[in-house]
Write an enzyme that holds these catalytic residues in place. Structure first.
Site, mmCIF file in Angstrom:
data_model
loop_
_atom_site.group_PDB
_atom_site.id
_atom_site.type_symbol
_atom_site.label_atom_id
_atom_site.label_comp_id
_atom_site.label_asym_id
_atom_site.label_seq_id
_atom_site.Cartn_x
_atom_site.Cartn_y
_atom_site.Cartn_z
ATOM 1 N N TRP A 11 -3.824 6.340 2.565
ATOM 2 C CA TRP A 11 -5.201 5.840 2.677
ATOM 3 C C TRP A 11 -5.911 6.619 3.771
ATOM 4 O O TRP A 11 -5.330 6.911 4.821
ATOM 5 C CB TRP A 11 -5.197 4.351 3.028
ATOM 6 C CG TRP A 11 -5.412 3.460 1.845
ATOM 7 C CD1 TRP A 11 -6.579 2.851 1.473
ATOM 8 C CD2 TRP A 11 -4.447 3.062 0.858
ATOM 9 N NE1 TRP A 11 -6.393 2.117 0.324
ATOM 10 C CE2 TRP A 11 -5.102 2.228 -0.077
ATOM 11 C CE3 TRP A 11 -3.097 3.339 0.656
ATOM 12 C CZ2 TRP A 11 -4.449 1.661 -1.171
ATOM 13 C CZ3 TRP A 11 -2.450 2.784 -0.428
ATOM 14 C CH2 TRP A 11 -3.123 1.956 -1.322
ATOM 15 N N ASN A 12 -7.182 6.894 3.509
ATOM 16 C CA ASN A 12 -7.977 7.773 4.361
ATOM 17 C C ASN A 12 -8.041 7.346 5.838
ATOM 18 O O ASN A 12 -7.520 8.037 6.715
ATOM 19 C CB ASN A 12 -9.372 7.847 3.718
ATOM 20 C CG ASN A 12 -10.303 8.807 4.371
ATOM 21 O OD1 ASN A 12 -10.309 8.935 5.581
ATOM 22 N ND2 ASN A 12 -11.119 9.486 3.576
ATOM 23 N N TRP A 13 -8.663 6.202 6.104
ATOM 24 C CA TRP A 13 -8.835 5.892 7.541
ATOM 25 C C TRP A 13 -7.558 5.370 8.170
ATOM 26 O O TRP A 13 -7.353 5.531 9.368
ATOM 27 C CB TRP A 13 -10.082 5.070 7.828
ATOM 28 C CG TRP A 13 -10.228 3.639 7.411
ATOM 29 C CD1 TRP A 13 -9.654 3.004 6.365
ATOM 30 C CD2 TRP A 13 -11.075 2.661 8.065
ATOM 31 N NE1 TRP A 13 -10.097 1.703 6.308
ATOM 32 C CE2 TRP A 13 -10.968 1.463 7.334
ATOM 33 C CE3 TRP A 13 -11.917 2.678 9.176
ATOM 34 C CZ2 TRP A 13 -11.664 0.303 7.678
ATOM 35 C CZ3 TRP A 13 -12.607 1.531 9.519
ATOM 36 C CH2 TRP A 13 -12.480 0.355 8.780
ATOM 37 N N TYR A 24 0.830 -1.213 0.000
ATOM 38 C CA TYR A 24 0.000 0.000 0.000
ATOM 39 C C TYR A 24 0.865 1.263 0.000
ATOM 40 O O TYR A 24 1.096 1.864 1.057
ATOM 41 C CB TYR A 24 -0.928 -0.006 1.220
ATOM 42 C CG TYR A 24 -1.966 -1.110 1.170
ATOM 43 C CD1 TYR A 24 -2.904 -1.160 0.140
ATOM 44 C CD2 TYR A 24 -2.018 -2.095 2.143
ATOM 45 C CE1 TYR A 24 -3.848 -2.165 0.076
ATOM 46 C CE2 TYR A 24 -2.969 -3.111 2.090
ATOM 47 C CZ TYR A 24 -3.878 -3.138 1.053
ATOM 48 O OH TYR A 24 -4.814 -4.131 0.995
ATOM 49 N N ASP A 29 -13.050 -4.520 2.579
ATOM 50 C CA ASP A 29 -13.119 -4.802 1.139
ATOM 51 C C ASP A 29 -13.933 -6.026 0.724
ATOM 52 O O ASP A 29 -14.851 -5.929 -0.062
ATOM 53 C CB ASP A 29 -11.706 -4.952 0.573
ATOM 54 C CG ASP A 29 -10.836 -3.728 0.851
ATOM 55 O OD1 ASP A 29 -11.275 -2.839 1.594
ATOM 56 O OD2 ASP A 29 -9.727 -3.659 0.307
ATOM 57 N N TYR A 80 1.272 -0.804 -7.452
ATOM 58 C CA TYR A 80 -0.116 -0.853 -6.989
ATOM 59 C C TYR A 80 -1.094 -0.792 -8.151
ATOM 60 O O TYR A 80 -0.915 -0.041 -9.098
ATOM 61 C CB TYR A 80 -0.409 0.313 -6.024
ATOM 62 C CG TYR A 80 -1.811 0.257 -5.477
ATOM 63 C CD1 TYR A 80 -2.117 -0.543 -4.376
ATOM 64 C CD2 TYR A 80 -2.851 0.976 -6.075
ATOM 65 C CE1 TYR A 80 -3.409 -0.632 -3.889
ATOM 66 C CE2 TYR A 80 -4.143 0.889 -5.593
ATOM 67 C CZ TYR A 80 -4.419 0.086 -4.498
ATOM 68 O OH TYR A 80 -5.695 0.006 -4.028
ATOM 69 N N GLU A 95 -0.768 -6.767 9.506
ATOM 70 C CA GLU A 95 -2.031 -6.167 9.080
ATOM 71 C C GLU A 95 -3.200 -6.817 9.823
ATOM 72 O O GLU A 95 -4.085 -6.148 10.325
ATOM 73 C CB GLU A 95 -2.173 -6.383 7.564
ATOM 74 C CG GLU A 95 -3.319 -5.665 6.900
ATOM 75 C CD GLU A 95 -3.315 -5.882 5.382
ATOM 76 O OE1 GLU A 95 -2.584 -6.779 4.904
ATOM 77 O OE2 GLU A 95 -4.032 -5.152 4.679
ATOM 78 N N ARG A 122 -6.052 -13.018 -0.094
ATOM 79 C CA ARG A 122 -6.574 -11.821 -0.764
ATOM 80 C C ARG A 122 -7.919 -12.109 -1.422
ATOM 81 O O ARG A 122 -8.317 -13.251 -1.593
ATOM 82 C CB ARG A 122 -5.567 -11.374 -1.850
ATOM 83 C CG ARG A 122 -4.196 -11.005 -1.315
ATOM 84 C CD ARG A 122 -4.175 -9.705 -0.574
ATOM 85 N NE ARG A 122 -4.730 -8.600 -1.342
ATOM 86 C CZ ARG A 122 -4.896 -7.368 -0.863
ATOM 87 N NH1 ARG A 122 -4.580 -7.085 0.378
ATOM 88 N NH2 ARG A 122 -5.408 -6.420 -1.617
#
Ligand code: GLC
Length: 415
Positions: free
Chosen positions: A36-38, A32, A161, A84, A385, A194
């Protein structure tokens, strides 16, 4: 704190600093490579434990890329990175620097409040953020709240996701015509952890739809192939509006209609209660069908003061079925997959959010259990993660920003 915790604290700080790309933090190197927002909101909370100034910068950088309509994008592509997919040219939102065209769970107001609490001297920076947060929350109401509840137009907008929740809505999305493409995520981590190719085709079909209508956010919700009410975002947005009202009062800024927004959203929550199954549930607005799965979004009910006795019972049952942390999906469900992303694994940052709600609801024992479980996972497995909740195995990317952040703010801090 033990010596071991002290060295883990150092490691966690090193991860945040190592993922810092100058004003913003990547979730993890490789997998990543953008903002990323959050993730960024959690990074700010982590930074607040040792560098409050840097914490505010993280939030300010994110909001510097807010769209004129108030939307705060889920990714800001500060610089290109071949590693990415789908990158800026696939999204084609026309923004500079490039951003994605959807949003992500609005935790920033809640995190901003915590960042201010860590060091109240930054009142002006908090005050300057308040109108931007207000604009974003109003954007949610205008562009995403339908039928009284917060919805998502893409599974990625939920931040969860590949949760089982979205299968019912994704069944109506045609992914057969997206053309050839090369995924990059499966080059960084084990493909069995994934989302599948069929899911990816549909993710892309939704991006292509957005691009086709020039990313008109209202049309996306009203005409797009996918629209699902998301309990996770619904609870987070209610909480965020409440936190924004408090934050504004604390720094003497105009709270606007933050409290009214929270109240209005709370009134719409009932449509997310799946009475037949006795839990909060995602709902497909295109077909008016529940997802019929006890999933991670429901665990956030306490964050919005929407706990119910049935949810407490579900929590106890889920805990009885796995040994480590909170599973992101009902372990008794046939679709439960202990290592596949949002279909079972325990995520430290998510546990932190759930525990915040539990604590506010007076469920201190449950909140403490979640903290201790999360701390043990990180101690034994590292700053990954997410984790397999059955075996405790670390999964996904390593040296993860929000895992390090919640270690510093919550998991590593015994009460
Ligand atoms: C995945 C997660 C999402 C997160 C992103 C970066 O897409 O599902 O919640 O923001 O990775 O960590």
């Amino acid at each position: 704190m033990t010596r071991m915790s002290e060295s883990l604290d150092e490691r966690a700080r090193a991860i945040l600093l190592g993922n810092d790309r100058g004003g913003y933090t990547v979730p993890t190197a490789g997998l990543y490579p953008f903002q990323w927002n959050w993730d960024s909101a959690f990074a700010a909370w982590g930074f607040s434990t040792f560098d409050p100034d840097r914490a505010w910068t993280e939030l300010e950088t994110l909001f510097a890329h807010q769209w004129p309509d108030g939307m705060v994008p889920h990714i800001v592509f500060h610089r290109d990175d071949e590693g990415y997919f789908p990158g800026p040219t696939v999204w084609s939102t026309g923004r500079t620097p490039a951003t994605s065209g959807i949003s992500q769970p609005p935790v920033a107001a809640t995190m901003a409040r915590l960042v201010l609490a860590a060091d109240p001297s930054h009142r002006e920076r908090a005050a300057a953020l308040v109108p931007k947060l207000l604009d974003w929350h109003r954007w949610w109401i205008r562009a995403r709240v339908r039928d009284g509840v917060a919805c998502i137009v893409h599974p990625w907008e939920s931040g969860r996701d590949n949760a089982f929740d979205w299968d019912v809505g994704m069944a109506n999305v045609d992914g057969s015509d997206v053309g050839p493409y090369q995924r990059r995520d499966t080059g960084h981590v084990d493909p069995s952890m994934r989302p599948t190719k069929a899911e990816y085709d549909r993710y892309l079909a939704l991006v292509q739809f957005g691009r086709g209508i020039g990313w008109d956010q209202v049309r996306l919700a009203d005409e797009g192939p996918f629209l699902m009410a998301d309990p996770g975002v619904a609870f987070i947005l209610i909480r965020a509006c409440e936190d924004l009202a408090v934050l504004a009062a604390e720094v003497g800024a105009d709270p606007g209609d933050a409290a009214e927004m929270a109240e209005g959203l709370r009134a719409g929550l009932d449509t997310l209660w799946n009475d037949a199954r006795g839990h909060w549930d995602a709902r497909d607005l295109r077909t008016d069908t529940f997802a019929n799965v006890l999933s991670s979004g429901a665990w956030l009910c306490w964050l919005a003061g929407a706990g119910r006795p049935e949810m407490e019972a579900h929590l106890a049952t889920a805990w009885g079925a796995v040994r480590h942390g909170l599973p992101t999906m009902d372990p008794a469900h046939p679709g439960f997959d202990a290592r596949r992303y949002w279909r079972g694994p325990a995520w430290p940052f998510y546990n932190a959010l759930v525990a915040m709600g539990l604590r506010d609801a007076g469920k201190d024992a449950e909140a403490e259990r979640l903290r201790a479980d999360t701390a043990a996972l990180i101690r034994n497995g590292g700053f990954n993660e997410y984790f397999d909740p059955v075996e405790g195995t670390p999964c996904g990317g390593s040296d993860f920003t929000w895992t390090a952040a919640v270690w510093l703010t919550w998991a590593g801090r015994e009460r």
